[in-house]
Design an enzyme around this catalytic site. Structure first.
Site, PDB file in Angstrom:
ATOM      1  N   ARG A 233      76.942  24.434   2.162  1.00  0.00           N
ATOM      2  CA  ARG A 233      75.482  24.378   2.059  1.00  0.00           C
ATOM      3  C   ARG A 233      75.129  24.448   0.585  1.00  0.00           C
ATOM      4  NH1 ARG A 233      71.146  29.101   3.817  1.00  0.00           N
ATOM      5  NH2 ARG A 233      71.298  29.660   1.635  1.00  0.00           N
TER       6      ARG A 233
ATOM      7  N   TYR B   6      64.473  30.368  -2.679  1.00  0.00           N
ATOM      8  CA  TYR B   6      65.306  30.866  -1.591  1.00  0.00           C
ATOM      9  C   TYR B   6      66.743  30.366  -1.756  1.00  0.00           C
ATOM     10  CZ  TYR B   6      67.987  30.870   2.547  1.00  0.00           C
ATOM     11  OH  TYR B   6      69.046  31.028   3.383  1.00  0.00           O
TER      12      TYR B   6
ATOM     13  N   ASP C 230      69.294  24.150   3.540  1.00  0.00           N
ATOM     14  CA  ASP C 230      68.371  25.005   4.299  1.00  0.00           C
ATOM     15  C   ASP C 230      66.989  24.960   3.645  1.00  0.00           C
ATOM     16  OD1 ASP C 230      67.121  26.990   5.759  1.00  0.00           O
ATOM     17  OD2 ASP C 230      68.721  28.475   5.502  1.00  0.00           O
TER      18      ASP C 230
ATOM     19  N   HIS D  83      64.443  26.560   4.909  1.00  0.00           N
ATOM     20  CA  HIS D  83      63.919  27.907   5.169  1.00  0.00           C
ATOM     21  C   HIS D  83      62.435  27.887   5.536  1.00  0.00           C
ATOM     22  CE1 HIS D  83      64.578  32.344   4.831  1.00  0.00           C
ATOM     23  NE2 HIS D  83      65.807  31.949   5.102  1.00  0.00           N
TER      24      HIS D  83
ATOM     25  N   GLU E 176      68.326  22.219   7.634  1.00  0.00           N
ATOM     26  CA  GLU E 176      68.071  23.415   8.446  1.00  0.00           C
ATOM     27  C   GLU E 176      66.632  23.904   8.324  1.00  0.00           C
ATOM     28  OE1 GLU E 176      71.090  26.324   7.835  1.00  0.00           O
ATOM     29  OE2 GLU E 176      69.715  27.999   8.143  1.00  0.00           O
TER      30      GLU E 176
ATOM     31  N   GLU F  34      67.868  30.247  13.790  1.00  0.00           N
ATOM     32  CA  GLU F  34      68.369  31.567  13.411  1.00  0.00           C
ATOM     33  C   GLU F  34      67.371  32.686  13.719  1.00  0.00           C
ATOM     34  OE1 GLU F  34      69.092  30.717   9.245  1.00  0.00           O
ATOM     35  OE2 GLU F  34      67.397  31.950   8.672  1.00  0.00           O
TER      36      GLU F  34
ATOM     37  N   ARG G 286      71.025  27.116  16.154  1.00  0.00           N
ATOM     38  CA  ARG G 286      71.622  28.110  15.254  1.00  0.00           C
ATOM     39  C   ARG G 286      71.482  29.565  15.724  1.00  0.00           C
ATOM     40  NH1 ARG G 286      73.226  28.238  10.632  1.00  0.00           N
ATOM     41  NH2 ARG G 286      71.649  29.621   9.748  1.00  0.00           N
TER      42      ARG G 286
ATOM     43  N   GLU H  21      78.307  29.206  10.342  1.00  0.00           N
ATOM     44  CA  GLU H  21      78.018  29.680   8.988  1.00  0.00           C
ATOM     45  C   GLU H  21      78.909  30.880   8.672  1.00  0.00           C
ATOM     46  OE1 GLU H  21      74.023  31.116   8.547  1.00  0.00           O
ATOM     47  OE2 GLU H  21      74.111  31.032   6.358  1.00  0.00           O
TER      48      GLU H  21
ATOM     49  N   TRP I 200      58.350  32.441   4.109  1.00  0.00           N
ATOM     50  CA  TRP I 200      59.476  32.696   3.202  1.00  0.00           C
ATOM     51  C   TRP I 200      60.736  32.026   3.726  1.00  0.00           C
ATOM     52  CZ3 TRP I 200      64.184  35.359   3.850  1.00  0.00           C
ATOM     53  CH2 TRP I 200      64.981  35.374   2.676  1.00  0.00           C
TER      54      TRP I 200
HETATM   55  C1  GCO Z   1      70.870  31.401   6.533  1.00  0.00           C
HETATM   56  C2  GCO Z   1      69.632  32.211   6.572  1.00  0.00           C
HETATM   57  C3  GCO Z   1      69.679  33.508   5.859  1.00  0.00           C
HETATM   58  C4  GCO Z   1      68.386  34.274   6.111  1.00  0.00           C
HETATM   59  C5  GCO Z   1      68.694  35.709   6.313  1.00  0.00           C
HETATM   60  C6  GCO Z   1      67.452  36.535   6.542  1.00  0.00           C
HETATM   61  O1  GCO Z   1      70.765  30.244   6.843  1.00  0.00           O
HETATM   62  O2  GCO Z   1      71.919  31.964   6.256  1.00  0.00           O
HETATM   63  O3  GCO Z   1      68.507  31.421   6.316  1.00  0.00           O
HETATM   64  O4  GCO Z   1      69.974  33.356   4.504  1.00  0.00           O
HETATM   65  O5  GCO Z   1      67.513  34.121   5.060  1.00  0.00           O
HETATM   66  O6  GCO Z   1      69.565  35.815   7.393  1.00  0.00           O
HETATM   67  O7  GCO Z   1      67.792  37.839   6.835  1.00  0.00           O
HETATM   68 MG    MG Z   2      68.885  29.572   7.357  1.00  0.00          MG
END
Ligand code: GCO
Ligand code: MG
Length: 404
Positions: free
Chosen positions: A147, A159, A212, A214, A238, A264, A285, A341, A404
């Site tokens: 990634r 991020y 990602d 995010h 992602e 996630e 995920r 991951e 975020w």
């Molecule tokens: C990822 C996630 C993490 C999250 C985290 C938040 O893809 O690994 O986005 O980086 O930000 O798990 O607690």
């Molecule tokens: Mg993520």
């Protein structure tokens, strides 16, 4: 056989982890991860106040019945706190069942459907050059999938980019009261395609690349990004948009063939059933700790397998080695595994959670010990007391609160 004891262990070997340990009257113990980043003590209280009192005296071999009892019996369904607590119980009971059977948990799930679990690591850098050097390091370590996240020109922080160069692990929950970062979709969209143009030019067609977002875009913005990234053949893009509105993904799908990975932050099958059944995503995920344990995760992945959706379980450092161990037993056994991951934990965390899973040539292998093959060293855990830590809050350049 009965559950004789259950306790919640909170420890902070670099970051906070919540672990449930269940012990039977025959002295067999099992562990489950209950960590919810930034909300750890809410899950600990839920377990202590509402779950442990009803566990004592129950038959530990009745995993499905216990799952249904905790889910339906709460009346208030779903939510990350409840589902992480249920996950911890479920995981610990699978660990106990494996030990009772003398088999690793993946054997109870049907046995190995592949030789190893392909994992991806996190390369990141403030600049594109720094990020490329990190990709090279992962390739050197044997990873087949990476990634890539970079800083965005004009934004102070982004991020996924850590200031600690060379660290294979980082933790975004950086202060007790949330820190704040500033976001610009315009600057981000102008920059990201250049990152992947460099990555493909430098590393060729073979390496799997991921990114990602995010949760920061709208569907039409995500559609544009997906389309612009098509020449670079990403394995997945992602969390392009927040997924409360599952039908929002239809718009992204109409415009791009870049595969999408989401889930996630989901905690039940109901958070993703439309995404799956309408084939709006390619990878789901969800993972053990936040989606109701091995029992419920398997249910989600089985639904996904009917709709060409593969697994891509979350495996950031805020999921403990107990969760990673459990995820690997699922990953190796299901027909529709995609990618796992794998962010490495710190040596302190690895010492608190001794485990038998191992990494070689870009694959992780679950432990062959009976149960999950992971434990918690309670004496060591006690040396690392809980420290409050929250995930950051994000704002647009004009001060509007953003995702975020
Ligand atoms: C990822 C996630 C993490 C999250 C985290 C938040 O893809 O690994 O986005 O980086 O930000 O798990 O607690
Ligand atoms: Mg993520």
């Amino acid at each position: 056989m009965k559950i004789a004891d259950a306790k919640v262990i909170v420890t902070c070997p670099g970051r906070n982890f919540v672990t449930l340990k269940i012990v039977t009257d025959e002295g067999i113990s099992g562990v489950g991860d209950a960590t919810l980043n930034g909300r750890e003590l809410a899950v600990a209280a839920y377990l202590n106040d509402h779950v442990i009192p009803v566990l004592l005296g129950r038959d530990p071999t009745r995993i499905e019945d216990t799952w249904q009892y905790l889910y339906r019996g709460a009346y208030w369904r779903r939510g990350p706190v409840t589902m992480s607590a249920i996950a911890a119980v479920d995981t610990a009971l699978w660990d106990i069942k494996g030990k009772l059977a003398g088999l690793p948990v993946y054997q109870l799930l049907g046995g190995r459907a592949r030789d190893g679990v392909t994992v991806y690591g996190h390369a990141n850098g403030e600049t594109v050059d720094e990020a490329m050097a990190e990709v090279a390091r992962y390739v050197e370590l044997g990873y087949r999938a990476v990634r890539v996240q970079t800083g965005v020109p004009g934004l102070a922080t982004t991020y996924g980019v850590t200031r600690e160069r060379g660290a294979l692990a980082y933790e975004p929950a950086d202060s007790a009261i949330p820190s704040e970062s500033v976001w610009s979709t315009r600057r981000y969209l102008a920059h990201v395609p250049t990152v992947f143009a460099s990555a493909r030019a430098e590393f060729g067609p073979d390496i799997q690349l991921l990114h990602d977002v995010h949760h920061r875009l709208t569907p039409i913005e995500a559609a544009r990004l997906g389309r612009e990234l098509e020449p670079y053949g990403l394995t997945w893009l992602e969390d392009p948009v927040p997924a409360e509105l599952q039908e929002g993904f239809r718009l992204i799908r109409q415009h791009t063939t870049t595969p999408l990975a989401v889930g996630e932050v989901f905690n039940t099958i109901w958070d993703c059933h439309q995404l799956i059944t309408e084939q709006l995503i390619d990878y789901i995920r969800t993972t053990v700790v936040h989606a109701g344990g091995i029992t419920h995760l398997r249910r989600i992945f089985d639904l996904a397998s009917l709709y060409h959706v593969r697994s891509g379980s979350h495996g950031a450092t805020d999921l403990s080695p107990v969760c990673m161990a459990a995820a690997l037993h699922v990953d190796i056994a299901i027909p529709n595994f995609g990618l796992q991951e794998y962010m490495r934990h710190t040596p302190e965390t690895d010492a608190v959670f001794p485990h038998g899973y191992r990494f070689a040539d870009g694959y992780l292998y679950p432990s062959d010990e009976p149960g999950l093959g992971v434990d918690i060293d309670e004496e060591l855990a006690a040396l690392y007391p809980y420290r409050p830590a929250s995930l950051p809050v994000n704002r647009l350049e004009d001060g509007t609160v953003h995702n975020w």
